[in-house]
Design an enzyme around this catalytic site. Structure first.
Site, PDB file in Angstrom:
ATOM      1  N   TYR A 186       0.856  -1.192   0.000  1.00 25.58           N
ATOM      2  CA  TYR A 186       0.000   0.000   0.000  1.00 25.58           C
ATOM      3  C   TYR A 186       0.886   1.234   0.000  1.00 25.58           C
ATOM      4  CZ  TYR A 186      -5.028   0.021   0.062  1.00 25.58           C
ATOM      5  OH  TYR A 186      -6.339   0.025  -0.333  1.00 25.58           O
ATOM      6  N   ASP A 212      -6.252  15.691 -23.604  1.00 30.39           N
ATOM      7  CA  ASP A 212      -6.263  14.247 -23.382  1.00 30.39           C
ATOM      8  C   ASP A 212      -5.594  13.599 -24.593  1.00 30.39           C
ATOM      9  OD1 ASP A 212      -6.840  11.569 -23.209  1.00 30.39           O
ATOM     10  OD2 ASP A 212      -8.965  11.828 -22.728  1.00 30.39           O
ATOM     11  N   GLU A 243      -0.465   4.834  -0.498  1.00 27.38           N
ATOM     12  CA  GLU A 243      -1.245   6.073  -0.681  1.00 27.38           C
ATOM     13  C   GLU A 243      -0.357   7.279  -0.415  1.00 27.38           C
ATOM     14  OE1 GLU A 243      -4.713   6.295   1.713  1.00 27.38           O
ATOM     15  OE2 GLU A 243      -5.753   4.727   0.607  1.00 27.38           O
ATOM     16  N   THR A 283      -3.370   7.782 -21.548  1.00 31.35           N
ATOM     17  CA  THR A 283      -3.268   6.381 -21.157  1.00 31.35           C
ATOM     18  C   THR A 283      -1.835   5.962 -21.470  1.00 31.35           C
ATOM     19  OG1 THR A 283      -3.940   5.673 -23.359  1.00 31.35           O
ATOM     20  CG2 THR A 283      -5.672   5.790 -21.694  1.00 31.35           C
ATOM     21  N   LYS A 331      -2.014   2.555 -25.143  1.00 36.19           N
ATOM     22  CA  LYS A 331      -2.442   2.593 -26.552  1.00 36.19           C
ATOM     23  C   LYS A 331      -1.191   2.759 -27.421  1.00 36.19           C
ATOM     24  CE  LYS A 331      -6.655   4.992 -25.083  1.00 36.19           C
ATOM     25  NZ  LYS A 331      -7.821   4.154 -24.984  1.00 36.19           N
ATOM     26  N   ARG A 383      -1.554  -1.287 -19.134  1.00 35.46           N
ATOM     27  CA  ARG A 383      -2.844  -0.601 -19.019  1.00 35.46           C
ATOM     28  C   ARG A 383      -2.759   0.378 -17.853  1.00 35.46           C
ATOM     29  NH1 ARG A 383      -7.232  -1.267 -21.525  1.00 35.46           N
ATOM     30  NH2 ARG A 383      -6.108  -2.748 -22.795  1.00 35.46           N
TER      31      ARG A 383
HETATM   32  N1  PLP Z   1      -9.365   9.286 -23.137  1.00 32.55           N
HETATM   33  C1  PLP Z   1      -9.465   8.937 -24.414  1.00 32.55           C
HETATM   34  C2  PLP Z   1      -9.278  10.001 -25.454  1.00 32.55           C
HETATM   35  C3  PLP Z   1      -9.730   7.621 -24.786  1.00 32.55           C
HETATM   36  O1  PLP Z   1      -9.850   7.290 -26.068  1.00 32.55           O
HETATM   37  C4  PLP Z   1      -9.912   6.655 -23.764  1.00 32.55           C
HETATM   38  C5  PLP Z   1     -10.212   5.238 -24.036  1.00 32.55           C
HETATM   39  O2  PLP Z   1     -10.508   4.761 -25.017  1.00 32.55           O
HETATM   40  C6  PLP Z   1      -9.816   7.067 -22.444  1.00 32.55           C
HETATM   41  C7  PLP Z   1      -9.544   8.378 -22.155  1.00 32.55           C
HETATM   42  C8  PLP Z   1     -10.062   6.109 -21.319  1.00 32.55           C
HETATM   43  O3  PLP Z   1      -9.006   5.269 -21.077  1.00 32.55           O
HETATM   44  P1  PLP Z   1      -9.164   4.029 -20.071  1.00 32.55           P
HETATM   45  O4  PLP Z   1      -9.939   3.010 -20.791  1.00 32.55           O
HETATM   46  O5  PLP Z   1      -7.748   3.634 -19.789  1.00 32.55           O
HETATM   47  O6  PLP Z   1      -9.837   4.543 -18.847  1.00 32.55           O
END
Ligand code: PLP
Length: 485
Positions: free
Chosen positions: A71, A248, A73, A277, A280, A286
């Site tokens: 743990y 994002d 945190e 993320t 990808k 992940r």
């Molecule tokens: N942001 C974007 C632009 C995405 O395409 C995705 C997932 O497809 C996410 C966030 C979410 O990612 P996660 O599935 O790891 O939560």
């Protein structure tokens, strides 16, 4: 492995996996079986899902360790638990790699996924932009020190903030203010779309909308927009209206890391907060990450435990390994190949008569409009899957079939490029996709008209496509030499 992935010792990896599977099977053989089957399935499918990839054995093996048992945190050096020195090393290493790779002032590597990273970003933006000034006004240091009246004022202020993001059908993500999502509930939201004729982002329209809506947060980034975004322009718009720019880059982080998206197309120097993320195009485990400018760092670092559960030490460690891989010249050539292959795929589809949203691509993904084949996205996705090609259906701008059936299919090049596919293989893939779409017809619906779900594939098409796909896959094996016995 192919020229696009780091070489690995296949004999050592085979021994590691065989032993691990033996240990697992002794307790729960079903799980050992599922792990074996997943590798077999991954090896046998022409994976065109734009958001998936194949992490290296080093990344994958890192996750199977006792770092999982701790743990931790809090943040590096400031934990709510004793004995976190190894997790500190892990988190620091991952954050250092992330900062160096993206040239970011601050990196927070704890988020468990992309959605979690976005939640941390929203929380940090609200804490920095709304909560801090409200505390100052009330003469309080901490929310616990507020009177009930001050607290009600703050809650009202927090609930009254606005976010402007890309609409779902233009390619935005659920977490960019979609009403049913928590982001659409934390914020009063509005969305910007794309130009009806070009299907491209119209920055002047975004500017006009931002001026009228006055968002606290301007969100850029996408899941299904097949083009680069000019983040210098988005920052200019954010500055004009006093908004925080949040980008994002979940989908295209690998192209940023690999220096394909540079200058105005690299979000990191322009965004106040960048989320991503790691699994990808970045080809890690992940997970998620937040990069930010120094003024947001304090709030971002409080992500756990204010927004997130305890950090996953084993996954942060795997992020560190993947980020180390992404800092190599090999990863840069991989990222360039991902983008080049997307252009080959798009050109191959267009040459064979497929209409593409925005008429092409300049990132890692291609969005097909399958309505010209008389199909819905759902029929096309299923017919392709029956033929050994894995894709996902996706709405296109102003989609008449809505978000469930859709008129589009989204495909991407990160995974197959990792397998070693180049121009010839992606052109052949375009041919196979078109063969399946041409050979598929919708079945009549029971009430007349055409079914949006049911379809028939002409005799022999699926089998022929399967065979051709298998030939491409055999020539570009996944994890060559890795043998589970
Ligand atoms: N942001 C974007 C632009 C995405 O395409 C995705 C997932 O497809 C996410 C966030 C979410 O990612 P996660 O599935 O790891 O939560």
């Amino acid at each position: 492995m192919s020229a696009n992935t780091a070489p690995f010792d296949a004999a050592a990896a085979s021994t590691a996996y065989r032993s691990a599977l033996e240990v697992i099977a002794a307790v729960e053989p079903t799980i050992a079986g599922a792990i074996r089957s997943e590798l077999a399935d991954q090896r046998a499918s022409l994976k065109l899902i734009a958001s998936e990839n194949y992490a290296s054995p080093a990344v994958l093996l890192t996750m199977g360790s006792w770092l999982s048992d701790k743990y931790a945190e809090g943040t590096i050096g400031h934990r709510f638990y004793a004995g976190c020195q190894n997790i500190d090393t892990v988190e620091q290493t991952a954050a250092d790699h992330a900062k160096a790779l993206f040239d970011a002032p601050h990196a927070y590597v704890q988020p468990h996924s992309g959605i979690d990273a976005n939640l941390v970003a929203f929380w940090a933006i609200l804490a920095h932009r709304v909560e801090s000034p409200a505390l100052e006004k009330a003469g309080a240091k901490h929310v616990n020190d507020l009177t009930d009246e001050d607290w009600q004022d703050l809650r009202h202020a927090l609930g009254d903030q606005r976010a402007l993001g890309m609409s779902l059908d233009a390619g935005g993500h659920l977490t960019h203010g979609f009403r049913p999502n928590i982001s659409g509930k934390m914020f009063h939201q509005a969305s910007y779309g794309t130009d009806p004729s070009t299907e491209l982002l119209d920055y002047e329209k975004v500017r006009a909308q931002a001026k009228e809506f006055k968002p606290l947060v301007l969100i850029a980034g996408y899941s299904a927009y097949p083009r680069r975004v000019n983040f210098a322009k988005m920052r200019e718009i954010a500055d004009e209206v006093g908004a925080t720019l949040m980008v994002d880059m979940a989908h295209f982080a690998g192209l940023v890391a690999g220096k394909v998206f540079t200058g105005d197309f690299n979000p990191v120097p322009f965004a106040h907060v960048t989320t991503t993320t790691t699994h990808k195009s970045l080809r890690g485990p992940r997970g998620g990450m937040v990069l930010c400018q120094p003024e947001y760092a304090d709030a971002v670092d409080r992500g756990c435990p204010m927004v997130l559960g305890g950090p996953l030490g084993q996954v942060m460690a795997a992020k560190a390994v993947a980020l180390a891989e992404a800092r190599t010249p090999l990863f840069q050539s991989y990222a360039q190949n991902v983008a080049d292959n997307a252009v080959t795929l798009a050109e191959g589809l267009k040459r064979r008569g497929v209409r593409l949203v925005t008429d092409g691509t300049d990132n890692h993904l291609v969005l097909l409009d399958v309505s010209g084949f008389g199909l819905t996205g759902r029929q096309a996705e299923s017919a392709l899957l029956d033929s050994g090609i894995v894709t996902n259906r996706n709405a296109i701008p102003r989609d008449p079939n809505g978000a469930w059936y859709t008129s589009g299919v989204r495909i991407g090049t990160p995974a197959l490029t990792s397998r070693g596919f180049g121009a010839a293989e992606f052109d052949k893939t375009a041919e196979l996709i078109v063969d399946v779409l041409t050979g598929t017809t919708p079945n009549p619906a029971p009430s007349g008209g055409a079914s949006k779900a049911k379809y028939t594939i002409a005799d022999g098409v699926a089998a022929k496509t399967h065979a051709a796909a298998a030939e491409l896959l055999d020539a570009n094996p996944l994890y060559p030499g890795l043998d589970l016995g």
